[in-house]
Design a protein around this motif. Structure first.
Motif, PDB file in Angstrom:
ATOM      1  N   ILE A  84       0.836  -1.211   0.000  1.00 25.47           N
ATOM      2  CA  ILE A  84       0.000   0.000   0.000  1.00 25.47           C
ATOM      3  C   ILE A  84       0.866   1.254   0.000  1.00 25.47           C
ATOM      4  O   ILE A  84       0.619   2.198  -0.765  1.00 25.47           O
ATOM      5  N   GLU A  85       1.877   1.275   0.849  1.00 26.30           N
ATOM      6  CA  GLU A  85       2.734   2.460   0.949  1.00 26.30           C
ATOM      7  C   GLU A  85       3.492   2.741  -0.341  1.00 26.30           C
ATOM      8  O   GLU A  85       3.833   3.904  -0.626  1.00 26.30           O
TER       9      GLU A  85
ATOM     10  N   CYS B 128      -6.540  -3.333  -3.305  1.00 22.10           N
ATOM     11  CA  CYS B 128      -6.472  -2.370  -4.408  1.00 22.10           C
ATOM     12  C   CYS B 128      -7.873  -1.893  -4.784  1.00 22.10           C
ATOM     13  O   CYS B 128      -8.118  -0.687  -4.925  1.00 22.10           O
TER      14      CYS B 128
ATOM     15  N   MET C  79      -3.709   7.126  -5.849  1.00 21.61           N
ATOM     16  CA  MET C  79      -2.613   6.173  -5.990  1.00 21.61           C
ATOM     17  C   MET C  79      -1.818   6.465  -7.253  1.00 21.61           C
ATOM     18  O   MET C  79      -2.335   7.060  -8.202  1.00 21.61           O
ATOM     19  N   ARG C  80      -0.573   6.033  -7.251  1.00 18.54           N
ATOM     20  CA  ARG C  80       0.279   6.189  -8.430  1.00 18.54           C
ATOM     21  C   ARG C  80      -0.193   5.283  -9.557  1.00 18.54           C
ATOM     22  O   ARG C  80      -0.093   5.641 -10.735  1.00 18.54           O
ATOM     23  N   SER C  81      -0.663   4.090  -9.199  1.00 13.80           N
ATOM     24  CA  SER C  81      -1.088   3.111 -10.191  1.00 13.80           C
ATOM     25  C   SER C  81      -1.889   2.031  -9.493  1.00 13.80           C
ATOM     26  O   SER C  81      -1.897   1.938  -8.265  1.00 13.80           O
TER      27      SER C  81
ATOM     28  N   HIS D 157       2.255   2.466  -3.288  1.00 14.63           N
ATOM     29  CA  HIS D 157       1.343   2.913  -4.342  1.00 14.63           C
ATOM     30  C   HIS D 157       0.527   4.143  -3.968  1.00 14.63           C
ATOM     31  O   HIS D 157       0.219   4.961  -4.834  1.00 14.63           O
ATOM     32  N   VAL D 158       0.142   4.268  -2.712  1.00 10.63           N
ATOM     33  CA  VAL D 158      -0.706   5.390  -2.304  1.00 10.63           C
ATOM     34  C   VAL D 158       0.131   6.668  -2.208  1.00 10.63           C
ATOM     35  O   VAL D 158       1.272   6.645  -1.733  1.00 10.63           O
TER      36      VAL D 158
ATOM     37  N   ALA E 196       2.821  -3.592 -10.346  1.00 10.62           N
ATOM     38  CA  ALA E 196       2.216  -2.281 -10.551  1.00 10.62           C
ATOM     39  C   ALA E 196       1.855  -2.119 -12.014  1.00 10.62           C
ATOM     40  O   ALA E 196       2.611  -2.529 -12.904  1.00 10.62           O
TER      41      ALA E 196
ATOM     42  N   LEU F 181      -9.325   0.423  -2.039  1.00  8.59           N
ATOM     43  CA  LEU F 181      -8.714   1.752  -2.080  1.00  8.59           C
ATOM     44  C   LEU F 181      -9.286   2.583  -3.228  1.00  8.59           C
ATOM     45  O   LEU F 181      -9.528   3.788  -3.092  1.00  8.59           O
TER      46      LEU F 181
END
Length: 261
Positions: free
Chosen positions: A87-88, A123, A133-135, A90-91, A181, A126
């Protein structure tokens, strides 16, 4: 490729399903099913956090992993740590400093590949919560099975199977879990990478006994090829969800009163 106990081929995943927004008291939620393995994930936040846990330049991620029965074990705590790291990565935590994002994973069914099930459900939850998120990210696992007697099989007698069931994980020489990702931070580059079916590995976990380098990289390549189906499923699920939310409300027709002559 040999058939497995459930009739699948070695490179075949089980059917996956999901449902978004099923919990009314959370900011986002999702149920994800992978065969008979299933989880319900809820997301709370970004919200208030105790001063002792605040980070001045980013949000804090808290993960709670609840088994289907019994109490939390050290193995479950390892799963919590793995989920938090995924999570860390991507978020966009810097957008919400001094807040907390709490993710609760409730296991509902257990039949192998639970970590992949939890990551995929997280995912989707979220996304449902609107957390930036980045992706997207998705996960799939594989296992090294030995055809001969345990401990006596050579590399030539081993085979890789995708998305192992619980019975296959118990009898496996080793199991691999990969998280990927979908593209990078740049939107254009992410779209181009997704069209080419290219995804970056963001997490790799290994369990069990000894394995060769060739087996590890073969497992990574097989999972990278298969994860594209999960990303496609996630995109279609989110598109379908937003299409329903954006449907125009039918206009209320008000009858016109007849005028008296």
């Amino acid at each position: 490729m040999a058939n497995r106990q459930d009739g699948r081929m070695d490179n075949q995943m089980r059917m996956f399903r999901c449902e978004l927004g099923l919990l009314s008291r959370s900011d986002g939620s999702a149920r994800f099913e992978l065969g008979c393995s299933s989880v319900i994930v809820s997301v709370l936040g970004p919200g208030d956090v105790k001063a002792s846990k605040q980070v001045v330049d980013s949000a804090t991620v808290q993960v709670l992993y609840r088994p289907s029965s019994g109490v939390t074990t050290p193995e479950h705590m390892v799963t919590e740590t793995t989920l938090r790291r995924v999570i860390e990565s991507h978020v966009l935590l810097a957008l919400h400093p001094r807040t907390a994002i709490t993710v609760v994973v409730q296991v509902c069914g257990e039949d192998g590949s639970l970590l992949a099930c939890a990551i995929n459900g997280t995912c989707l939850a979220l996304i449902d919560a609107g957390v930036p998120m980045r992706s997207f990210f998705a996960s799939i696992g594989c296992a090294v099975l030995a055809e001969g007697a345990p401990g006596k099989a050579t590399e030539g007698e081993r085979r890789l199977v995708l998305d192992p069931s619980a019975a296959e994980e118990v009898g496996a020489v080793a199991t691999f879990q990969f998280s990927f990702a979908s593209g990078g931070g740049d939107a254009a580059a992410a779209a181009a990478a997704a069209n080419r079916g290219e995804h970056g590995v963001v997490m790799a976990e290994t369990f069990g006994g000894p394995f060769s380098e060739a087996e590890y990289f073969a497992g990574a390549a097989g999972c990278a090829s298969a994860v594209d189906a999960i990303f496609t499923f996630i995109r279609r699920t989110v598109e379908g969800r937003h299409a329903k939310l954006l449907l125009p409300t039918p206009a209320k027709v008000v009858p016109v009163a007849e005028t008296s002559q």
